[in-house]
Design a protein around this motif. Structure first.
Motif, PDB file in Angstrom:
ATOM      1  N   ASP A  44      82.782  57.137  66.150  1.00  0.00           N
ATOM      2  CA  ASP A  44      81.772  56.691  67.113  1.00  0.00           C
ATOM      3  C   ASP A  44      80.506  57.539  67.017  1.00  0.00           C
ATOM      4  OD1 ASP A  44      83.547  54.777  68.009  1.00  0.00           O
ATOM      5  OD2 ASP A  44      84.207  55.943  69.757  1.00  0.00           O
ATOM      6  N   VAL A  45      80.674  58.843  66.818  1.00  0.00           N
ATOM      7  CA  VAL A  45      79.521  59.739  66.689  1.00  0.00           C
ATOM      8  C   VAL A  45      78.691  59.365  65.470  1.00  0.00           C
ATOM      9  CG1 VAL A  45      78.855  62.119  66.146  1.00  0.00           C
ATOM     10  CG2 VAL A  45      80.552  61.683  67.922  1.00  0.00           C
ATOM     11  N   VAL A  46      79.354  59.169  64.341  1.00  0.00           N
ATOM     12  CA  VAL A  46      78.646  58.821  63.109  1.00  0.00           C
ATOM     13  C   VAL A  46      77.911  57.490  63.272  1.00  0.00           C
ATOM     14  CG1 VAL A  46      78.950  58.192  60.683  1.00  0.00           C
ATOM     15  CG2 VAL A  46      80.189  60.151  61.637  1.00  0.00           C
ATOM     16  N   GLN A  47      78.587  56.508  63.831  1.00  0.00           N
ATOM     17  CA  GLN A  47      77.955  55.199  64.025  1.00  0.00           C
ATOM     18  C   GLN A  47      76.746  55.311  64.947  1.00  0.00           C
ATOM     19  OE1 GLN A  47      79.241  51.848  62.647  1.00  0.00           O
ATOM     20  NE2 GLN A  47      77.023  51.940  62.914  1.00  0.00           N
ATOM     21  N   HIS A  48      76.853  56.125  65.976  1.00  0.00           N
ATOM     22  CA  HIS A  48      75.734  56.295  66.903  1.00  0.00           C
ATOM     23  C   HIS A  48      74.510  56.864  66.189  1.00  0.00           C
ATOM     24  CE1 HIS A  48      73.367  57.467  70.390  1.00  0.00           C
ATOM     25  NE2 HIS A  48      73.266  58.676  69.853  1.00  0.00           N
ATOM     26  N   PHE A  49      74.709  57.885  65.354  1.00  0.00           N
ATOM     27  CA  PHE A  49      73.572  58.478  64.649  1.00  0.00           C
ATOM     28  C   PHE A  49      72.899  57.461  63.740  1.00  0.00           C
ATOM     29  CE2 PHE A  49      75.280  62.739  65.709  1.00  0.00           C
ATOM     30  CZ  PHE A  49      74.093  63.375  66.040  1.00  0.00           C
ATOM     31  N   VAL A  50      73.692  56.658  63.044  1.00  0.00           N
ATOM     32  CA  VAL A  50      73.120  55.643  62.147  1.00  0.00           C
ATOM     33  C   VAL A  50      72.372  54.589  62.953  1.00  0.00           C
ATOM     34  CG1 VAL A  50      73.660  53.831  60.480  1.00  0.00           C
ATOM     35  CG2 VAL A  50      74.844  56.038  60.345  1.00  0.00           C
ATOM     36  N   ASP A  51      72.989  54.089  64.011  1.00  0.00           N
ATOM     37  CA  ASP A  51      72.348  53.047  64.823  1.00  0.00           C
ATOM     38  C   ASP A  51      71.058  53.548  65.463  1.00  0.00           C
ATOM     39  OD1 ASP A  51      74.431  51.379  64.192  1.00  0.00           O
ATOM     40  OD2 ASP A  51      75.498  51.643  66.106  1.00  0.00           O
ATOM     41  N   ASP A  52      71.082  54.767  65.958  1.00  0.00           N
ATOM     42  CA  ASP A  52      69.892  55.338  66.583  1.00  0.00           C
ATOM     43  C   ASP A  52      68.759  55.460  65.573  1.00  0.00           C
ATOM     44  OD1 ASP A  52      68.521  57.029  68.810  1.00  0.00           O
ATOM     45  OD2 ASP A  52      68.513  58.368  67.063  1.00  0.00           O
ATOM     46  N   ALA A  53      69.085  55.921  64.366  1.00  0.00           N
ATOM     47  CA  ALA A  53      68.055  56.067  63.332  1.00  0.00           C
ATOM     48  C   ALA A  53      67.467  54.716  62.937  1.00  0.00           C
ATOM     49  CB  ALA A  53      68.646  56.772  62.117  1.00  0.00           C
ATOM     50  N   VAL A  54      68.329  53.723  62.775  1.00  0.00           N
ATOM     51  CA  VAL A  54      67.853  52.390  62.397  1.00  0.00           C
ATOM     52  C   VAL A  54      66.987  51.793  63.498  1.00  0.00           C
ATOM     53  CG1 VAL A  54      68.582  50.026  61.886  1.00  0.00           C
ATOM     54  CG2 VAL A  54      69.772  51.963  60.814  1.00  0.00           C
TER      55      VAL A  54
END
Length: 528
Positions: A348-358
């Motif tokens: 979930d942490v990794v997905q959050h960082f990617v989604d936030d950046a996008v």
């Protein structure tokens, strides 16, 4: 403790698994008497891997009591005898390397290569400190205040009982390698492994016992950081911690108020700089490994790359190709190069960082998605560019397989960007030797690796390793990795006459005599 049938049927001795269950029941924590257990799950399959007890403050008290009681005799044991124990441990780790790798993979979901990296780290530490402990711990003659008159020796005295709190990402290496040095220095150890990866520590305890380590000297207390970790920091004579900067600051405050020594490897946001003269085609696979080894769950792995505009397009094309060649997989085998994340929270942490950046304008060059077809917590190795303003990824540690590549004008801007964050654990430079060396000397980090990501600095075990700024205090490896677990005691004796001069000398002549003696000592090179 229950274990999957496929592990029970391995050709290694069933006695090892039986003894591990015995250790889990009797030595990891006293709370088992109360029936308090915590299930441990593997990222690789749904069934429960096993269980451990849930420790309390009372369990930590008992662990320190046992360790302190045993440590006094251990400190009086000749260092050569301690070395014999650790050399036998080294032999046992080498003998059981396949089983150790199995447990590491089961606990963490990492690939086999990363699991063996842990085994090799333990072997390297045990061998290095076994070979060097007698010299480093020997009482050393030091120059006295006055030649012939003052005799001075430096004695290394164990701290007492060292507290150790280790993380889940490298449960064997970070769970026992630091303890090896502490034990060789004559200390006891009370250790808390992460709750999701306790078995690597317990196996290490088993092997150390088999090697002849006195019973009760090394205590393992399983449980939460809030209870067990805090209690250890409030009772230890020295604390070794590996984990987040946030937690490191809390523990640092606790031990600081007690005036107890502290060594900590903390968070990082490790940069890489690609010099204009770098041989990109030659090193591109190594660059990818520097970012995605152990699925990016590595304190020293690279999370940001700075590339001069002149070679940016060439680099990003090659980097994408190398990243997409990484094979994801699962299981106790060598058939893949990147394994699972540790669990749902990290996914979930990794997905959050990617989604936030996008959401803030970043471009996904490759990856960016979970891979449930491979395993429940697998995530594709991910490369981003064009990071927008305010993206959390720019400054916060992801601790996953995500890296961003930033275009810069030149090397000078790359160095400026690399140094701008409050972290300084590891960094990497790729370029021709002279160019890379010049860049490396300007980077604010505890380690800089040239034409490699981190492996060569980590494996150079004779050199101290650690962070600067908010990435830590103290060092592991090298001489300091052992001597930090000791107190330096100055033992000086005066002969012929007292420091104040002979009793018959009037006080008013003392200064003149002292000054003359100092000048003579310097002239004869007795004094620096």
């Amino acid at each position: 403790m229950s274990l999957p049938r496929r592990l029970q049927e391995r050709p290694l001795p069933q006695q090892l698994l039986t003894e591990l269950q015995h250790l889990t029941t009797n030595y990891s924590t006293g709370s088992l008497d109360k029936g308090e257990r915590k299930a441990v799950h593997s990222p690789l399959f749904e069934e429960e891997l096993g269980w451990v007890g849930v420790g309390s403050e009372e369990d930590v008290d008992e662990a320190f009591r046992r360790s302190r009681q045993t440590q006094k005799a251990w400190a009086d044991t000749d260092v050569k005898q301690r070395v014999k124990v650790m050399k036998r441990f080294h032999h046992l780790v080498a003998k059981h390397r396949e089983l150790l790798a199995d447990f590491i993979q089961l606990e963490t979901g990492k690939d086999r290569t990363a699991a063996f990296d842990e085994v090799l780290d333990v072997l390297n530490n045990a061998r290095y400190y076994s070979n060097n402990a007698p010299k480093l711990l020997a009482t050393q003659k030091q120059p006295g205040a006055f030649p012939l008159i003052t005799k001075t020796h430096l004695q290394r005295v164990p701290k007492g009982v060292v507290g150790q709190i280790s993380p889940w990402n490298y449960p064997l290496a970070l769970g026992i390698s630091d303890a090896v040095a502490a034990l060789l220095a004559g200390n006891g150890v009370v250790a808390k492994p992460d709750g999701s990866t306790p078995f690597s520590n317990l196996i290490s305890l088993y092997l150390l016992r088999e090697a002849g380590l006195p019973k009760d000297l090394l205590q393992i207390v399983t449980g939460s950081g809030r209870v067990v970790g805090s209690a250890i920091s409030e009772r230890c004579d020295y604390l070794m911690f590996t984990g987040s900067t946030k937690t490191g600051k809390i523990l640092g405050t606790t031990v600081g108020e007690r005036l107890v020594g502290y060594s900590a490897e903390l968070g990082g946001k490790n940069p890489m700089i690609i010099a204009p003269d770098a041989d990109i085609d030659k090193h591109i696979d190594t660059i990818a490994t520097a970012c995605f080894s152990n699925s990016g769950q590595l304190c020293v792995s690279i999370e940001r790359i700075y590339v001069p505009d002149a070679i940016f397009d060439q680099f990003i094309t090659a980097f994408r190709r190398a990243t997409e060649s990484i094979k994801l997989g699962s299981g106790l085998n060598w058939d893949y190069t990147m394994g699972s994340l540790i669990g749902q929270n990290q996914l979930d942490v990794v997905q959050h960082f990617v989604d936030d950046a996008v959401d803030k304008g970043a471009t996904v060059i490759t990856g960016g998605k979970p891979r449930p077809d491979i395993g429940p917590y697998h995530f594709e190795p991910t490369v981003l560019t064009d990071l927008g303003e305010g993206a959390e990824l720019a400054e916060q540690e992801v601790f996953g397989p995500v890296v961003y590549v930033q275009r810069v004008r030149d090397v000078e801007e790359a160095i400026e960007q690399a140094n701008k964050l409050p972290y300084g654990l590891n960094s990497s430079v790729f370029g021709q030797p002279e160019t890379a060396q010049g860049i490396a000397e300007k980077i604010d980090a505890g380690s800089v690796t040239i034409n490699d990501g981190y492996a060569s600095t980590w494996a150079s075990i004779s050199t101290p390793l650690g962070g600067v700024k908010e990435s830590g205090v103290g060092r592991r490896h090298g001489h300091e990795g052992l001597t930090k677990y000791t107190e330096a005691k100055n033992i000086s004796s005066q002969r012929i006459m007292p420091m104040r001069g002979p009793s018959w000398l009037p006080n008013k002549y003392y200064g003149t005599l002292l000054s003359s003696a100092l000048r003579l000592g310097k002239a004869l090179r007795f004094l620096p």
